[in-house]
Design a protein around this motif. Structure first.
Motif: not given
Length: 154
Positions: A123-139
């Motif tokens: 949400e912090f990044y979204a408020a700065l104008g960053y857009e969702f691309v995809e959810l990624q899974s890592y270890p």
């Protein structure tokens, strides 16, 4: 916040930087990640792997007086490793650090910033104008790939 000072990280900063990042992960990400994920994330920012990052990335440090209170990095088109000491969160420092690294990217003619956000910071990044691309899974757990077009200086 009083007078903030910014400078590029050097290998001599590795121990205080590692401490800041690990402390921030343990405090800030506790509600979104389990202990195993947090331990794995902290291991990524232990002094030895962090030394390699300092040598190969542009990492900016932020100090209030003699205290290291925040950091952010730029590697290629990726904003990396934005961390603000938990005691300084919510005061605009993350926004300042993000703006500084975006300006550096513009000066390098990078047209679009990318980042892997923790669930906590999405949400912090979204408020700065960053857009969702995809959810990624890592270890280490799930992260959100985000992007933001930049107006590049010519």
């Amino acid at each position: 916040m009083k007078s903030l000072k910014f400078r590029k990280a050097t290998v001599a900063d590795v121990f205080p930087l590692s401490g800041l990042i690990q402390r921030t992960i343990r405090v800030s990400n506790a509600r979104d990640y389990d202990r195993k994920s947090i331990d794995m994330l902290c291991a990524i920012f232990a002094p030895e792997p962090l030394t390699e990052r300092i040598e190969n990335e542009n990492i900016l440090l932020c100090f209030e007086g003699a205290n290291l209170v925040g950091t952010v990095g730029l590697k290629g088109v990726y904003l990396r490793s934005l961390f603000v000491d938990p005691a300084f969160q919510g005061q605009g420092l993350g926004k300042v650090l993000t703006a500084r690294i975006e300006e550096e990217a513009r000066q390098r003619a990078i047209p679009e910033m990318m980042l892997h956000s923790s669930l906590t910071a999405r949400e912090f990044y979204a408020a700065l104008g960053y857009e969702f691309v995809e959810l990624q899974s890592y270890p280490e757990g799930p992260f959100v790939l985000m992007r933001k077009p930049l107006n590049v200086h010519r």
